[in-house]
Structures are given as C-alpha cells and as structure tokens.
Enzyme design. Sequence first.
Site, PDB file in Angstrom:
ATOM      1  N   ASP A   1     -27.009   3.511  -2.353  1.00 44.02           N
ATOM      2  CA  ASP A   1     -25.555   3.559  -2.320  1.00 44.02           C
ATOM      3  C   ASP A   1     -25.138   4.565  -3.381  1.00 44.02           C
ATOM      4  OD1 ASP A   1     -23.250   2.718  -0.977  1.00 44.02           O
ATOM      5  OD2 ASP A   1     -22.651   1.496  -2.670  1.00 44.02           O
TER       6      ASP A   1
ATOM      7  N   GLY B   1     -19.976  15.063   2.741  1.00 47.02           N
ATOM      8  CA  GLY B   1     -19.191  14.371   1.727  1.00 47.02           C
ATOM      9  C   GLY B   1     -18.418  15.275   0.776  1.00 47.02           C
TER      10      GLY B   1
ATOM     11  N   ASN C   1     -28.524   5.304   8.775  1.00 43.32           N
ATOM     12  CA  ASN C   1     -28.605   6.223   9.916  1.00 43.32           C
ATOM     13  C   ASN C   1     -27.867   7.517   9.599  1.00 43.32           C
ATOM     14  OD1 ASN C   1     -30.201   4.892  11.847  1.00 43.32           O
ATOM     15  ND2 ASN C   1     -28.506   3.538  12.391  1.00 43.32           N
ATOM     16  N   ASN C   2     -27.507   7.714   8.315  1.00 43.50           N
ATOM     17  CA  ASN C   2     -26.778   8.927   7.923  1.00 43.50           C
ATOM     18  C   ASN C   2     -27.742  10.128   7.976  1.00 43.50           C
ATOM     19  OD1 ASN C   2     -25.826  11.078   6.262  1.00 43.50           O
ATOM     20  ND2 ASN C   2     -24.380   9.690   5.274  1.00 43.50           N
TER      21      ASN C   2
ATOM     22  N   ARG D   1     -29.103  11.695  -5.946  1.00 44.45           N
ATOM     23  CA  ARG D   1     -30.058  11.080  -5.024  1.00 44.45           C
ATOM     24  C   ARG D   1     -31.459  11.608  -5.277  1.00 44.45           C
ATOM     25  NH1 ARG D   1     -27.684  12.283  -1.046  1.00 44.45           N
ATOM     26  NH2 ARG D   1     -26.291  10.504  -1.025  1.00 44.45           N
TER      27      ARG D   1
ATOM     28  N   LYS E   1     -28.354  12.132   4.685  1.00 42.61           N
ATOM     29  CA  LYS E   1     -29.201  11.455   3.689  1.00 42.61           C
ATOM     30  C   LYS E   1     -30.655  11.425   4.138  1.00 42.61           C
ATOM     31  CE  LYS E   1     -26.007   8.005   1.880  1.00 42.61           C
ATOM     32  NZ  LYS E   1     -25.929   6.550   1.703  1.00 42.61           N
TER      33      LYS E   1
HETATM   34  P1  IMP Z   1     -22.844   6.015   0.594  1.00 36.89           P
HETATM   35  O1  IMP Z   1     -22.088   4.731   0.479  1.00 36.89           O
HETATM   36  O2  IMP Z   1     -24.069   6.051  -0.197  1.00 36.89           O
HETATM   37  O3  IMP Z   1     -23.041   6.416   2.025  1.00 36.89           O
HETATM   38  O4  IMP Z   1     -21.949   7.163  -0.025  1.00 36.89           O
HETATM   39  C1  IMP Z   1     -20.567   7.047  -0.061  1.00 36.89           C
HETATM   40  C2  IMP Z   1     -19.905   8.381   0.163  1.00 36.89           C
HETATM   41  O5  IMP Z   1     -20.222   9.235  -0.928  1.00 36.89           O
HETATM   42  C3  IMP Z   1     -20.331   9.133   1.414  1.00 36.89           C
HETATM   43  O6  IMP Z   1     -19.543   8.790   2.517  1.00 36.89           O
HETATM   44  C4  IMP Z   1     -20.103  10.563   1.024  1.00 36.89           C
HETATM   45  O7  IMP Z   1     -18.758  10.910   1.222  1.00 36.89           O
HETATM   46  C5  IMP Z   1     -20.350  10.545  -0.463  1.00 36.89           C
HETATM   47  N1  IMP Z   1     -21.682  11.047  -0.814  1.00 36.89           N
HETATM   48  C6  IMP Z   1     -22.835  10.362  -0.948  1.00 36.89           C
HETATM   49  N2  IMP Z   1     -23.822  11.190  -1.305  1.00 36.89           N
HETATM   50  C7  IMP Z   1     -23.277  12.424  -1.389  1.00 36.89           C
HETATM   51  C8  IMP Z   1     -23.808  13.703  -1.723  1.00 36.89           C
HETATM   52  O8  IMP Z   1     -24.989  13.911  -2.014  1.00 36.89           O
HETATM   53  N3  IMP Z   1     -22.931  14.719  -1.693  1.00 36.89           N
HETATM   54  C9  IMP Z   1     -21.608  14.562  -1.386  1.00 36.89           C
HETATM   55  N4  IMP Z   1     -21.067  13.406  -1.074  1.00 36.89           N
HETATM   56  C10 IMP Z   1     -21.909  12.333  -1.077  1.00 36.89           C
END
Ligand code: IMP
Length: 192
Positions: A68, A149, A8-9, A177, A12
């Site tokens: 992830d 992030g 739900n982010n 990503r 993303k």
């Molecule tokens: P997640 O577990 O995939 O949600 O990612 C873990 C953490 O990595 C997130 O809470 C963000 O702080 C960081 N993150 C994930 N993708 C990105 C990105 O594309 N840019 C910056 N930070 C990211």
Amino acid sequence: MKLVFASNNPNKLKEIRQVLGDKFEIISLKDIGCEEDIAETADTLEGNASIKSHFVYEKYGYDCFADDTGLEITALNGAPGVYSARYAGTNVSYQDNVKKALSEMENKSNRHAMFRTVISLLTGGKEVLFEGKVEGEITTEQLGKKDFGYDPIFRPTGYTETFAQMSADLKNSISHRGLALQKLETHLKALR
Ligand code: IMP
C-alpha cells in the site's frame, strides 16, 4: 519461488516484476482467479497492506505479499496519504487526483512531499512488514508521461526529472516501492 502479489494494478506488477522478476515468479490476483476488489478499510498503509495479504492467504492459501502506497504532502498535513487512490473521490482517474493535488498546492511555497510504501509479506502464516520512502517536491505542473498516479508531479530530491520523466530503471532504484522491494528481496533470499 512462486509468490502472489495481491494486486491487479498493471503498473505495479510491471515495476515489481522488473525488480524481482528474474529471481521469483510473481503471480497476480487474476492469475489465481481472484477478480475481487479487496476493500482497503484501514486508516494506515500498514493496515491496508496487511488486510490484502491476509485476504489472499486465508482465502486462497498462497504465500503472498501486498503493498500500500501513499503520497504525503507536508503543506497539506500529510494528505492524500492513505487516501491517495481516492483523493478526488471514489472511482476517479489518476488525472482527477493529480489535478486536485495541483490545485490544493496552488500558491503553496512549501512543496515538500514523501512517497511511502509498506509491503506485508505472509509466508507460512507469518507476517513481516517492509517500508520504503522517498522524499521530494510537488511540481507546479505535470511533467512527463501521465500513465501512473502522481508520477508527473513528484520530483525526488536531488534529481531534475519527475518520476514520470525518468527511466523505469532509475525510478525503481530510488523509489518508495523499489526500496521496499529491495528489503523484501533481501529477506526472501535469506529464506531460500
Ligand atoms: P495503492 O493504494 O498502493 O494502490 O496506491 C494509492 C495511490 O497512490 C495510487 O492510486 C496511485 O495514484 C498512487 N501511487 C502509488 N504508487 C505510485 C507511484 O509509484 N507513483 C505515482 N503514484 C503512485
């Protein structure tokens, strides 16, 4: 083709719809009535992506994919890595995590880091994993907008701007990503 993206982010979802949106209908967890926080209990990106896609497939029966992502900083022995979302503690903001990373990196001359994304796709009960990586460096201060992030402190190799300073299209074309999504897209097109 309809696919659930197990998140739900909003940041993303936006990026994923920008990359896949005109070819596939991407549905969020909210759209299928799932408001639960899926516990990410694995100690690898692969493990967590897989937990999330299996959760949706087993509980809701939809073909889906989950991602992830971790930021791996060389001078910090790969931290925050799989714990990137919880680096400064539980229920913290992006800014709390960014500030902790900047403070841990104070006076470090090796600024090398890597963003890595793993996507788990589950269609008809069969799982396939895709990986995307981008190398870069941790800046000494935040540059650009501060809404996603670690974007304001990550400058990809070969570029003068951080992810937070560049356009969404440029970030998507070179990012962890974005690269994992390109592999997913190639795979999905072959399935149709
Ligand atoms: P997640 O577990 O995939 O949600 O990612 C873990 C953490 O990595 C997130 O809470 C963000 O702080 C960081 N993150 C994930 N993708 C990105 C990105 O594309 N840019 C910056 N930070 C990211």
